[in-house]
Design an enzyme around this catalytic site. Sequence first.
Site, short mmCIF file in Angstrom:
data_model
loop_
_atom_site.label_atom_id
_atom_site.label_comp_id
_atom_site.label_asym_id
_atom_site.label_seq_id
_atom_site.Cartn_x
_atom_site.Cartn_y
_atom_site.Cartn_z
N PHE A 1 0.85 -1.19 0.00
CA PHE A 1 0.00 0.00 0.00
C PHE A 1 0.89 1.24 0.00
O PHE A 1 1.83 1.34 0.79
CB PHE A 1 -0.92 -0.02 1.22
CG PHE A 1 -1.98 1.03 1.17
CD1 PHE A 1 -3.12 0.85 0.40
CD2 PHE A 1 -1.83 2.22 1.87
CE1 PHE A 1 -4.09 1.83 0.34
CE2 PHE A 1 -2.80 3.21 1.80
CZ PHE A 1 -3.94 3.01 1.03
N ASP B 1 2.76 -4.70 8.74
CA ASP B 1 1.53 -3.89 8.63
C ASP B 1 0.38 -4.89 8.57
O ASP B 1 0.29 -5.69 7.64
CB ASP B 1 1.61 -3.04 7.35
CG ASP B 1 0.36 -2.18 7.13
OD1 ASP B 1 -0.73 -2.57 7.61
OD2 ASP B 1 0.47 -1.14 6.46
N TYR C 1 -10.11 0.42 11.21
CA TYR C 1 -11.38 0.63 10.50
C TYR C 1 -11.74 -0.43 9.47
O TYR C 1 -12.79 -0.35 8.84
CB TYR C 1 -11.41 2.02 9.84
CG TYR C 1 -10.16 2.38 9.05
CD1 TYR C 1 -9.92 1.85 7.81
CD2 TYR C 1 -9.23 3.27 9.58
CE1 TYR C 1 -8.78 2.19 7.08
CE2 TYR C 1 -8.07 3.61 8.88
CZ TYR C 1 -7.86 3.06 7.63
OH TYR C 1 -6.73 3.39 6.93
N LYS C 2 -10.87 -1.42 9.27
CA LYS C 2 -11.20 -2.45 8.26
C LYS C 2 -11.88 -3.62 8.95
O LYS C 2 -13.03 -3.50 9.38
CB LYS C 2 -9.93 -2.86 7.51
CG LYS C 2 -9.27 -1.72 6.73
CD LYS C 2 -8.06 -2.24 5.98
CE LYS C 2 -7.20 -1.12 5.43
NZ LYS C 2 -7.81 -0.40 4.32
N ARG D 1 -12.22 -5.56 -6.29
CA ARG D 1 -11.82 -6.11 -5.00
C ARG D 1 -13.07 -6.47 -4.20
O ARG D 1 -13.89 -5.61 -3.89
CB ARG D 1 -11.00 -5.06 -4.26
CG ARG D 1 -10.09 -5.61 -3.22
CD ARG D 1 -9.12 -4.56 -2.74
NE ARG D 1 -9.77 -3.44 -2.06
CZ ARG D 1 -9.22 -2.77 -1.06
NH1 ARG D 1 -8.03 -3.08 -0.61
NH2 ARG D 1 -9.85 -1.76 -0.50
#
Length: 412
Positions: free
Chosen positions: A128, A199, A224-225, A371
Site C-alpha cells: 500500500f 503492517d 477501521y477495516k 476487490r
Amino acid sequence: MSIDDLRTEAASLDEMHGATDLRARFLLPDGVVYLDGNSLGALPRAVPAAVSDAVEQQWGRDLITSWNVHGWWDAPARVGDALGRIVGAAPGQVVVGDSTSVRLHQVLHAAAALRPDRSVVLADPATFPTDLYVLDGAARQLGWTVEHVSPGDAAARLDGTSDVVAVVYSHVDYRTGVLWDLPAVTRAAHDAGALAIWDLCHSAGAVPVELDAHGVDLAVGCGYKYLNGGPGAPAFVYVATEHQAAFTNVIPGWHGHAEPFAMSGEYRPAAGVDRARIGTPPMLSLLALEAALTAFDGVEIASVRARSLSLTAFLRRCIDALAPGTSYASPDDDTLRGSQVAVRHPDAYGVVQALIARGVVGDFRTPDIVRLGVAAPYLTHADMLTAAVHLAEVLAGCEHLDPAFSRRSAVT
Ligand SMILES: Cc1ncc(COP(=O)(O)O)c(C=O)c1O
C-alpha cells in the site's frame, strides 16, 4: 454446476458454519451484500449505544472528570489489550491511537535505534503506497537505503547478510489479497539479525496473526477495516515486550511520559508500551473501536479464518460457474489467500460501479482489480452466491460499459 446446485450448496455450507455467523452483531442495510469490509468495516451493533453514551453521558454530563471516572486516560492501552487478543499479543504490548501512517513512522525510527549499525530496509514495491511513502521519508531522515524486495524473495536476500535493519511488509497484500508467510519471513529476518515489522491492516480481525508466537518485533495496523472501528478509527502499534525498554519514541508527546501530570519540562518515557503513546487520542473514535471489538467476544480468530476461507473459496466457485473465464489476482490456494477475492477485469472500475448499483458493494483498485472483501463475521455463503450472480449478470449484459459507471469519484 447449475445455480440450483449452488443454492443448495450455499444453504448447506451456511448451516455447517452456523456457529460463526455473527451477522446479528452488526447493523447492515437490507438488500446489500457488503464486500468492502477490507476498506471500511460494517457497523457493529454495540457501537451506536457506546458512542451515544460517550457523547451524552461521559462528555455531556461528566465532562473533564471522564478522563478518570470513565477511564479515558487508560483507554489506549485498555483497547490495545483487547485488540491484542485478536492479533495474538499478550497484554501490555499494544496501544491504540493516531493513524497507521503515523504509527509506521514511529516504529521505523524505533527500529533505527534498535539496529544503529545497519542501513538497509526491505520493502515490497507492491505494498500500500502510504507504507512506501512513509518509509522513503524515514529513510531520508535516517540515511537508510530502501531495497524493493517482494516478501516471497526476502529470505533469499537476507540469507547470510548483516546489513538489513528490518523488513517492512504487509501481512496481506491490499490489492491481490495474497497472504504472505509472516512466520517464515520473520524467522529469516531474525536469522540475519534484522527486525520484522508488519503492517496488519488487511489481516487484523480476518486472519490469525499470532504476533507473540512468531516473535514479531514491531507491528502496526488500522482499526477501521476488519476490526470495524468506524471511519477514521484509530490505528494500533505493537511493541514486543523485549523491545520496550529500548523503544525510543520519535514523537515523544506528553501521553507517553512517565509522569504526564508532573508537567516536567523534560521528557521521561513511561515504562512499557505506554511510551509509544503520543498525544491526546480521538476519544470518541477510540471508544467506538472499543465497542466494535466486542463483536469478536467469545470468538477465536481461527474460526473467523475457517469461515472466511470457506466463503472466499465458495465465492470463487460461484463466479467460475456463472461467469466462466473470469481471471483472478487473488490466489486459489487457501494457504496463500487473505480474506478477499480479487477479480481482474480491464473495465474493473465500471464493473464495481455496476455492482454497487445492484447492491453488491466492493471497490476498485487500479489498474484492473474488482476487490471483493469478505469480512467473515457478517457474510454468508448465500451472500457469496448473490454477489456472483450479479457479477455474472453485469458482465453478460455489458452493464459495466454504461458511461454512467465510468465517471470516477474521488474515492474508488
Ligand atoms: C496496508 C495498508 N497500510 C496503511 C493503510 C492506511 O493508512 P492510514 O491508516 O494512515 O490511512 C492502508 C489503507 O487502506 C493499508 O491498506
